[in-house]
Write an enzyme that holds these catalytic residues in place. Structure first.
Site, PDB file in Angstrom:
ATOM      1  CE1 TYR A  98     -29.405  -8.522   7.736  1.00  0.00           C
ATOM      2  CE2 TYR A  98     -29.538  -9.619   9.861  1.00  0.00           C
ATOM      3  CZ  TYR A  98     -29.187  -8.526   9.103  1.00  0.00           C
ATOM      4  OH  TYR A  98     -28.625  -7.418   9.698  1.00  0.00           O
ATOM      5  CD  GLU A 140     -27.208  -7.057  12.585  1.00  0.00           C
ATOM      6  OE1 GLU A 140     -27.841  -8.139  12.646  1.00  0.00           O
ATOM      7  OE2 GLU A 140     -27.296  -6.269  11.618  1.00  0.00           O
ATOM      8  CE1 TYR A 208     -37.089   9.745  21.115  1.00  0.00           C
ATOM      9  CE2 TYR A 208     -37.455   7.595  22.106  1.00  0.00           C
ATOM     10  CZ  TYR A 208     -37.918   8.675  21.378  1.00  0.00           C
ATOM     11  OH  TYR A 208     -39.219   8.678  20.930  1.00  0.00           O
ATOM     12  N   GLY A 282     -30.577  17.489  17.522  1.00  0.00           N
ATOM     13  CA  GLY A 282     -29.284  16.876  17.253  1.00  0.00           C
ATOM     14  C   GLY A 282     -28.224  17.258  18.261  1.00  0.00           C
ATOM     15  N   PRO A 285     -26.517  14.039  21.285  1.00  0.00           N
ATOM     16  CG  PRO A 285     -26.052  13.330  19.106  1.00  0.00           C
ATOM     17  CD  PRO A 285     -27.150  13.877  19.967  1.00  0.00           C
ATOM     18  CB  VAL A 395     -28.850  10.075   9.914  1.00  0.00           C
ATOM     19  CG1 VAL A 395     -30.271  10.286   9.425  1.00  0.00           C
ATOM     20  CG2 VAL A 395     -27.863  10.693   8.939  1.00  0.00           C
TER      21      VAL A 395
END
Length: 404
Positions: A98, A140, A208, A282, A285, A395
């Site tokens: 960062y 995170e 994936y 899509g 999932p 997305v």
């Protein structure tokens, strides 16, 4: 959140920064990669960089975060931050990176905006950046701790135990940990990162979705990979370089570097009516969610909607329908742009929710597929009175929803 002084400055300069953010990010990435070529080689998606989609996603997220800070100072945009943090954790992003981003991003801001970047303006936007960066670092760190991994060291070796050709351009790889350790905890809807060494020595990473069963007695996990064709520059275009490598070279017995599971689009534990809507690859999932609902004997109504080019292109089509029909109160509706075989005539074309009956209240919707598909389905749901808070999406690739 933002100090009062910085909030005033950001509010006043947001239109100018927002208008220039595309130019800023276009300058930022080349600067950073020139100083740190290893980031483009081994961390950032070269296909997204070539297409410019990563720049759009970064610009959209910065603008959205700054707007949220000044318009809703009492709350933090956690949904956006969680989504970004999950992706970063799957890549193994670390806190020192960062600082690298900060250095080159602010150099680009100064170069693009020039004298408009006064000391006061720089301090205000510096505060915006570190509010966002520190929030992401904290999330995170929590995600890394949940999986018991050292910060950034998310990779484990997994062996390919089976390879299944689902369609002409879709392959499922069944995998087990090569280190003999137990499967990491995963939730239906989550994804893993796969790191692949390419002929030029780069170690590129792609995400994936996990498919197949999530039952406790499972000893393997599965990912389903669609081959992405090279872009405008032909074979040298980095678009699809990982999926093509997986399709053309990975066989049973090979070992892949794979991350712990991440992703914030996970199926909530609810008895509310569900809509599981997908298009193209899509469906992956969504299949994981459907499998979980079937395994847990879900009793509530579940409407499954999918759109694809043709039945032959619909990956995991048999499982898709079978899992929906296994539910006590499930129904599947598939639309094909090119119907053939047993595809019903009234399901030709693109997904149209007006053609099916949906529960009038308490619907929870999960969407995954190309961005235009999800925007259209979302618009139809909003028109039906479904609240925006009940519509969840995933997305594949950079999240351009905020960049629109």
């Amino acid at each position: 959140m933002l100090s009062e002084k910085s909030a005033e400055t950001v509010r006043a300069t947001l239109p100018a920064v927002g208008a220039a953010i595309g130019d800023i990010t276009a300058l930022f990435y080349p600067k950073m990669f020139a100083a740190h070529p290893e980031l483009l080689r081994d961390l950032f998606n070269r296909g997204n960089q070539a297409a410019g989609t990563q720049r759009q996603a970064l610009a959209g997220s910065i603008a959205a975060f700054a707007t949220a800070l000044v318009e809703h100072p009492e709350q933090r945009p956690d949904a956006m931050l969680e989504r970004i943090a999950h992706k970063h954790a799957s890549l193994g992003v670390t806190a020192p990176q960062y600082h690298i981003v900060h250095e080159h991003l602010f150099a680009a801001i100064v170069e693009v905006l020039g004298d408009a970047v006064t000391e006061e303006v720089a301090a205000a936007w510096d505060e915006v950046y570190w509010l966002m960066a520190n929030a992401l670092i904290a999330i995170e760190n929590r995600l890394y701790a949940q999986h018991g991994v050292v910060h950034g060291d998310t990779w484990r070796p997994w062996e390919v135990t089976e390879r299944i050709q689902e369609t002409a351009d879709v392959v499922t790889f069944r995998l087990r940990p090569a280190d003999g350790k137990p499967l990491p905890a995963a939730k239906p809807g989550q994804y893993v990162s796969v790191r692949v060494e390419l002929p030029d020595g780069a170690r590129q990473i792609r995400q994936y979705s996990l498919t197949g069963s999530f039952a406790e007695n499972e000893t393997t996990r599965s990912i389903t990979v669609k081959r992405v064709l090279p872009g405008a520059d032909g074979p040298t275009d980095p678009a699809g370089e990982v999926s093509n490598r997986l399709h053309d070279h990975v066989q049973v017995g090979d070992v892949l570097d794979i991350s712990a599971p991440y992703g914030d689009l996970v199926l909530r534990d609810t008895d509310k009516p569900l809509l599981l809507a997908s298009a193209g690859i899509g469906c992956t999932p969504i299949l994981a969610m459907l499998g979980h609902l079937a395994e847990t004997d879900h009793r509530g109504p579940v409407t499954v909607v999918h759109g694809d080019r043709s039945p032959a292109d619909h990956a995991l089509r048999t499982d898709h329908r079978a899992l929906a029909e296994k539910l006590q109160n499930g129904a599947a509706h598939f639309w094909y742009e090119q119907p053939e075989g047993s595809a019903p005539v009234d399901r030709a074309g693109v997904v149209d929710l007006s053609a099916i009956e949906l529960p009038a209240t308490d619907l929870e919707a999960y969407l995954c597929g190309p961005l235009p598909f999800m925007r259209e389905v979302r618009a139809q749901l909003l028109a039906l009175g479904v609240p925006a808070s009940a519509i969840h999406y995933e997305v594949f690739g950079p999240d351009l929803w905020l960049a629109s």
